[in-house]
Motif scaffolding. Structure first.
Motif, PDB file in Angstrom:
ATOM      1  N   GLN A  12       0.824  -1.210   0.000  1.00 21.28           N
ATOM      2  CA  GLN A  12       0.000   0.000   0.000  1.00 21.28           C
ATOM      3  C   GLN A  12       0.856   1.256   0.000  1.00 21.28           C
ATOM      4  O   GLN A  12       0.436   2.300  -0.503  1.00 21.28           O
ATOM      5  N   ARG A  28     -20.137  15.682  -3.420  1.00 26.11           N
ATOM      6  CA  ARG A  28     -19.706  15.224  -2.105  1.00 26.11           C
ATOM      7  C   ARG A  28     -20.806  15.497  -1.092  1.00 26.11           C
ATOM      8  O   ARG A  28     -21.427  16.560  -1.093  1.00 26.11           O
ATOM      9  N   HIS A  46     -19.879  12.026   4.869  1.00 28.30           N
ATOM     10  CA  HIS A  46     -18.520  11.655   4.437  1.00 28.30           C
ATOM     11  C   HIS A  46     -18.549  10.698   3.242  1.00 28.30           C
ATOM     12  O   HIS A  46     -17.839   9.692   3.204  1.00 28.30           O
ATOM     13  N   ARG A  85     -17.167   5.890  -0.013  1.00 23.71           N
ATOM     14  CA  ARG A  85     -16.600   6.646   1.097  1.00 23.71           C
ATOM     15  C   ARG A  85     -15.755   7.794   0.563  1.00 23.71           C
ATOM     16  O   ARG A  85     -15.025   7.648  -0.420  1.00 23.71           O
ATOM     17  N   ASP A  86     -15.848   8.930   1.199  1.00 22.36           N
ATOM     18  CA  ASP A  86     -15.120  10.120   0.756  1.00 22.36           C
ATOM     19  C   ASP A  86     -13.653  10.003   1.160  1.00 22.36           C
ATOM     20  O   ASP A  86     -13.326   9.912   2.344  1.00 22.36           O
ATOM     21  N   HIS A  87     -12.775   9.996   0.155  1.00 21.13           N
ATOM     22  CA  HIS A  87     -11.336   9.947   0.406  1.00 21.13           C
ATOM     23  C   HIS A  87     -10.684  11.318   0.259  1.00 21.13           C
ATOM     24  O   HIS A  87      -9.457  11.413   0.201  1.00 21.13           O
ATOM     25  N   LEU A 142     -10.835  13.364  -2.321  1.00 22.72           N
ATOM     26  CA  LEU A 142     -10.440  13.742  -3.678  1.00 22.72           C
ATOM     27  C   LEU A 142     -11.236  14.962  -4.129  1.00 22.72           C
ATOM     28  O   LEU A 142     -12.432  15.075  -3.831  1.00 22.72           O
ATOM     29  N   LEU A 157     -12.881   2.324  -3.848  1.00 29.25           N
ATOM     30  CA  LEU A 157     -12.103   3.293  -4.619  1.00 29.25           C
ATOM     31  C   LEU A 157     -10.676   2.780  -4.655  1.00 29.25           C
ATOM     32  O   LEU A 157     -10.046   2.628  -3.611  1.00 29.25           O
TER      33      LEU A 157
END
Length: 362
Positions: free
Chosen positions: A174, A250, A255, A269-271, A273, A360
């Motif tokens: 990762q 968004r 989130h 899920r909101d990362h 971006l 994502l």
């Protein structure tokens, strides 16, 4: 079109060993990342070695964007092929510093042919703070990043990567994957990437070659090829598709981000971006259920209309794999044969896909 003007990558090789033969005839894109994917022993590394000139294949042909490296009249040895090669182990010179290892790679290339500077390679892999260290003082992830930077320092016309993350644990994988994505986004160097890990392929590849028994049993754009039901190699629990998407909206309260793709929108899920950012989403077949009508009062956020394309029996006799289209995009769903019978699954049927999880991936 002859080999001298052929755009892209052309690879034709036949090689026989006791108990194994390689027989491929490939026409691949001349840019982006092409994954050579398959189980161990499928011929991925042998093909990569033939491309590098490490296996001398009589009668083989290989060209890179119009430049011939091998045909009936010529065999260009490895040291005369403008390529970078990244192995599972970085194989750095232990007595040299990181800086000296990089300079060693660069010295292979005449000044006039250098298209990737040392500074650029260092910045892309974020190794500026490591330049004075010897390899023994690097972590496994740092060594691999230095090995990739050294390959880039040769200004290759083609980058070969032979399972570069296979020797690393999940956390180090990762750590390195974002750097590989940067190479994809910022350098115009075609990459052939050997892997048997579906998550790596989903995150990095534009094009895929599925290998089995020394042959390319499928080749094509990543999304369409992963959605094929006729491949002799199955991904089991990893069966699914990868979609190109863009951050369209968004929901800060919850989130979540709304990802728009060629077929609709998906909540993920909101990362963090930014709006308009392009990213990939991966949807596994096991995370999709099917219904004749859209359902309310459910925890599933993503429900989209879809058309059944085809279905086949899965590896276990209780299961079926169904290919669907949501707009222009393919999806795969895994369900029991009993459920498929109850829904009367048939090509052309309108159903609603209920997507329980969306990842994502880059």
């Amino acid at each position: 079109m002859n080999a001298k003007t052929h755009p892209g990558i052309r690879a034709c090789f036949r090689l026989d060993y006791p108990g194994f033969s390689l027989d491929v005839d490939l026409d691949l894109p001349g840019r982006g990342v092409t994954a050579l994917f398959g189980h161990s022993g499928s011929g991925k590394t042998t093909l990569l070695r033939a491309i590098a000139g490490l296996e001398r294949v009589a009668g083989g042909r290989f060209t890179v964007n119009g430049e011939t490296w091998q045909d009936e009249a010529e065999f260009r040895p490895t040291h005369r092929r403008s390529l970078g090669y990244v192995f599972q182990e970085a194989s750095l010179f232990p007595h040299l510093s990181v800086q000296a290892n990089l300079q060693y790679g660069q010295k292979r290339v005449p000044q006039a042919q250098r298209r990737v500077s040392l500074d650029q390679a260092v910045a892309l892999l974020d190794i500026g703070h490591l330049l004075d260290r010897k390899p023994a003082r690097l972590s496994g992830g740092e060594r691999q990043r230095v090995g990739i930077a050294r390959a880039l320092a040769t200004s290759p016309r083609l980058l070969l990567m032979d399972e570069p993350l296979a020797a690393l644990d999940h956390a180090l994988k990762q750590e390195i994957l974002p750097y590989l994505e940067r190479l994809h986004d910022e350098l115009d160097i075609p990459v052939l990437y050997v892997s048997h890990a579906p998550d790596e392929v989903a995150r990095l590849a534009d094009h895929i070659v599925v290998m089995a028994g020394g042959r390319a049993v499928a080749t094509g754009p990543l999304g369409d090829t992963l959605a094929r039901l006729d491949l002799p190699i199955r991904l089991g629990e990893d069966a699914g598709v990868v979609l190109d998407a863009v951050v369209a909206a968004r929901d800060e309260q919850w989130h979540l981000a709304h990802m728009e793709f060629a077929g609709g929108r998906l909540w993920v899920r909101d990362h963090g971006l930014p709006l308009g950012h392009r990213a990939r989403v991966r949807i596994l077949a096991r995370d999709i259920s099917l219904a004749r009508t859209p359902h309310n009062g459910t925890s599933i956020l993503n429900t989209l209309p879809a058309i059944v394309v085809e279905s086949v029996d899965d590896a276990h006799p209780a299961l079926t794999l169904v290919k669907l289209r949501v707009g222009e995009s393919p999806l795969l769903a895994r369900l029991t044969r009993r459920s498929a019978h109850a829904l009367e699954i048939a090509p052309g049927q309108l159903l609603y896909v209920q997507i329980k999880a969306v990842a994502l991936v880059g």
